[in-house]
Motif scaffolding. Structure first.
Motif, PDB file in Angstrom:
ATOM      1  N   ALA A   1       1.379  -1.106   0.258  1.00 41.23           N
ATOM      2  CA  ALA A   1      -0.141   0.165   0.127  1.00 41.23           C
ATOM      3  C   ALA A   1       0.820   1.287   0.094  1.00 41.23           C
ATOM      4  O   ALA A   1       0.510   2.306  -0.897  1.00 41.23           O
ATOM      5  N   ARG A   2       1.983   1.516   1.291  1.00 37.80           N
ATOM      6  CA  ARG A   2       2.768   2.497   0.841  1.00 37.80           C
ATOM      7  C   ARG A   2       3.646   2.511  -0.299  1.00 37.80           C
ATOM      8  O   ARG A   2       3.760   3.750  -1.441  1.00 37.80           O
ATOM      9  N   THR A   3       4.367   1.830  -1.018  1.00 37.85           N
ATOM     10  CA  THR A   3       4.770   1.647  -1.934  1.00 37.85           C
ATOM     11  C   THR A   3       3.176   2.131  -2.951  1.00 37.85           C
ATOM     12  O   THR A   3       4.121   3.080  -4.327  1.00 37.85           O
ATOM     13  N   ALA A   4       2.749   1.627  -3.437  1.00 36.22           N
ATOM     14  CA  ALA A   4       1.485   1.879  -4.293  1.00 36.22           C
ATOM     15  C   ALA A   4       1.293   3.343  -4.571  1.00 36.22           C
ATOM     16  O   ALA A   4       1.532   4.330  -5.217  1.00 36.22           O
ATOM     17  N   GLN A   5       0.866   3.515  -3.252  1.00 36.97           N
ATOM     18  CA  GLN A   5       1.303   5.316  -3.167  1.00 36.97           C
ATOM     19  C   GLN A   5       2.011   6.074  -3.432  1.00 36.97           C
ATOM     20  O   GLN A   5       2.299   7.518  -4.087  1.00 36.97           O
ATOM     21  N   ASP A   6       3.435   5.546  -3.513  1.00 35.16           N
ATOM     22  CA  ASP A   6       4.715   6.424  -3.225  1.00 35.16           C
ATOM     23  C   ASP A   6       4.954   6.307  -5.078  1.00 35.16           C
ATOM     24  O   ASP A   6       5.030   7.200  -5.503  1.00 35.16           O
ATOM     25  N   ILE A   7       4.028   4.571  -5.618  1.00 38.23           N
ATOM     26  CA  ILE A   7       4.214   5.637  -7.059  1.00 38.23           C
ATOM     27  C   ILE A   7       3.271   6.215  -7.710  1.00 38.23           C
ATOM     28  O   ILE A   7       3.236   6.786  -8.770  1.00 38.23           O
ATOM     29  N   MET A   8       1.865   6.727  -6.977  1.00 35.48           N
ATOM     30  CA  MET A   8       0.835   7.546  -7.564  1.00 35.48           C
ATOM     31  C   MET A   8       1.274   9.013  -7.180  1.00 35.48           C
ATOM     32  O   MET A   8       1.010  10.057  -8.150  1.00 35.48           O
TER      33      MET A   8
ATOM     34  N   ALA B   1       1.227   6.261 -17.823  1.00 32.33           N
ATOM     35  CA  ALA B   1       1.094   4.810 -18.198  1.00 32.33           C
ATOM     36  C   ALA B   1       1.704   4.383 -17.588  1.00 32.33           C
ATOM     37  O   ALA B   1       1.458   2.423 -17.020  1.00 32.33           O
ATOM     38  N   ALA B   2       3.164   4.888 -17.291  1.00 31.89           N
ATOM     39  CA  ALA B   2       4.884   3.568 -16.873  1.00 31.89           C
ATOM     40  C   ALA B   2       4.318   3.493 -15.263  1.00 31.89           C
ATOM     41  O   ALA B   2       4.327   1.784 -14.745  1.00 31.89           O
ATOM     42  N   ALA B   3       3.775   4.819 -14.510  1.00 26.85           N
ATOM     43  CA  ALA B   3       3.436   4.603 -13.383  1.00 26.85           C
ATOM     44  C   ALA B   3       2.391   3.454 -12.955  1.00 26.85           C
ATOM     45  O   ALA B   3       2.001   2.376 -12.151  1.00 26.85           O
ATOM     46  N   VAL B   4       0.652   3.347 -14.124  1.00 23.27           N
ATOM     47  CA  VAL B   4       0.129   2.081 -14.244  1.00 23.27           C
ATOM     48  C   VAL B   4       0.619   0.667 -14.335  1.00 23.27           C
ATOM     49  O   VAL B   4       0.292  -0.015 -13.558  1.00 23.27           O
ATOM     50  N   VAL B   5       1.873   0.874 -15.387  1.00 28.35           N
ATOM     51  CA  VAL B   5       2.287  -0.958 -15.755  1.00 28.35           C
ATOM     52  C   VAL B   5       2.933  -1.021 -14.119  1.00 28.35           C
ATOM     53  O   VAL B   5       2.732  -1.963 -14.042  1.00 28.35           O
ATOM     54  N   LYS B   6       3.739  -0.074 -13.407  1.00 24.30           N
ATOM     55  CA  LYS B   6       4.453  -0.494 -12.227  1.00 24.30           C
ATOM     56  C   LYS B   6       3.269  -1.153 -10.775  1.00 24.30           C
ATOM     57  O   LYS B   6       3.811  -1.960 -10.807  1.00 24.30           O
ATOM     58  N   LEU B   7       2.390   0.172 -10.820  1.00 25.63           N
ATOM     59  CA  LEU B   7       1.596  -0.467  -9.812  1.00 25.63           C
ATOM     60  C   LEU B   7       0.447  -1.655 -10.558  1.00 25.63           C
ATOM     61  O   LEU B   7       0.333  -2.747  -9.173  1.00 25.63           O
ATOM     62  N   ARG B   8       0.413  -2.414 -11.697  1.00 25.12           N
ATOM     63  CA  ARG B   8       0.173  -3.016 -11.691  1.00 25.12           C
ATOM     64  C   ARG B   8       0.638  -4.448 -11.498  1.00 25.12           C
ATOM     65  O   ARG B   8       0.332  -5.213 -11.324  1.00 25.12           O
ATOM     66  N   ASP B   9       2.527  -4.359 -12.236  1.00 26.38           N
ATOM     67  CA  ASP B   9       3.394  -5.604 -11.586  1.00 26.38           C
ATOM     68  C   ASP B   9       3.386  -5.619  -9.571  1.00 26.38           C
ATOM     69  O   ASP B   9       3.032  -6.827  -9.812  1.00 26.38           O
ATOM     70  N   LEU B  10       3.235  -4.153  -9.370  1.00 18.58           N
ATOM     71  CA  LEU B  10       3.024  -4.545  -8.102  1.00 18.58           C
ATOM     72  C   LEU B  10       1.833  -5.374  -7.386  1.00 18.58           C
ATOM     73  O   LEU B  10       2.333  -5.933  -6.289  1.00 18.58           O
TER      74      LEU B  10
ATOM     75  N   PHE C   1      -9.181  -5.095   1.765  1.00 17.54           N
ATOM     76  CA  PHE C   1     -10.074  -4.571   1.322  1.00 17.54           C
ATOM     77  C   PHE C   1      -9.467  -3.331  -0.103  1.00 17.54           C
ATOM     78  O   PHE C   1      -9.437  -3.852  -1.250  1.00 17.54           O
ATOM     79  N   ALA C   2      -8.367  -2.204   0.150  1.00 17.30           N
ATOM     80  CA  ALA C   2      -7.868  -1.967  -0.392  1.00 17.30           C
ATOM     81  C   ALA C   2      -7.011  -1.709  -1.415  1.00 17.30           C
ATOM     82  O   ALA C   2      -7.332  -1.171  -2.691  1.00 17.30           O
ATOM     83  N   LEU C   3      -6.215  -3.121  -1.658  1.00 12.89           N
ATOM     84  CA  LEU C   3      -5.479  -3.732  -2.214  1.00 12.89           C
ATOM     85  C   LEU C   3      -6.364  -4.429  -3.266  1.00 12.89           C
ATOM     86  O   LEU C   3      -6.202  -4.825  -4.445  1.00 12.89           O
ATOM     87  N   ARG C   4      -6.868  -4.866  -2.887  1.00 11.29           N
ATOM     88  CA  ARG C   4      -8.243  -6.003  -3.990  1.00 11.29           C
ATOM     89  C   ARG C   4      -9.243  -4.694  -4.558  1.00 11.29           C
ATOM     90  O   ARG C   4      -9.357  -4.908  -5.751  1.00 11.29           O
TER      91      ARG C   4
END
Length: 126
Positions: free
Chosen positions: A11-18, A29-38, A58-61
């Protein structure tokens, strides 16, 4: 592998990417790919499978569901993810204090024009 720690880190990594995707000229688009990979990694799938139902899970799902729509534009996907991952309840679960400057975050869903004390119009966050 401790699922609670994995979910917290994800969750913290996803927030950092965003947050990194907010800067002008960033590749959304690269951020979305990183989030999808994560969030669709094998490690994350296992952690979500064995975790208890809590706010982070729940948030990650829900974020995984948002990322599953590959036809959506990156900006639309990031906007949906902002509503999920920048939730005050989720920030509290992550231990991010509400007293920080979190209320002044300037992502697209939080901007609005308000009048200040001197009736000057300024961009503030609710």
């Amino acid at each position: 592998m401790d699922p609670a720690t994995s979910l917290d880190d994800a969750a913290r990594t996803a927030q950092d990417i965003m947050w990194a995707a907010l800067s002008p000229g960033s590749a959304r688009a690269a951020a979305v790919v990183k989030l999808r990979d994560l969030l669709w990694s094998t490690k994350m799938t296992r952690a979500l499978a064995i975790s208890s139902d809590n706010c982070l899970a729940f948030a990650l799902r829900q974020s995984r569901i948002a990322l599953a729509d590959t036809s959506a534009w990156p900006d639309k996907t990031l906007s949906v993810l902002w509503t999920i991952l920048d939730n005050p309840g989720l920030n509290a679960a992550l231990g991010i204090p509400q007293a920080t400057d979190a209320a002044r975050r300037n992502h697209p869903w939080r901007w609005r024009v308000v009048a200040d004390d001197n009736n000057r119009r300024s961009h503030n966050v609710a």
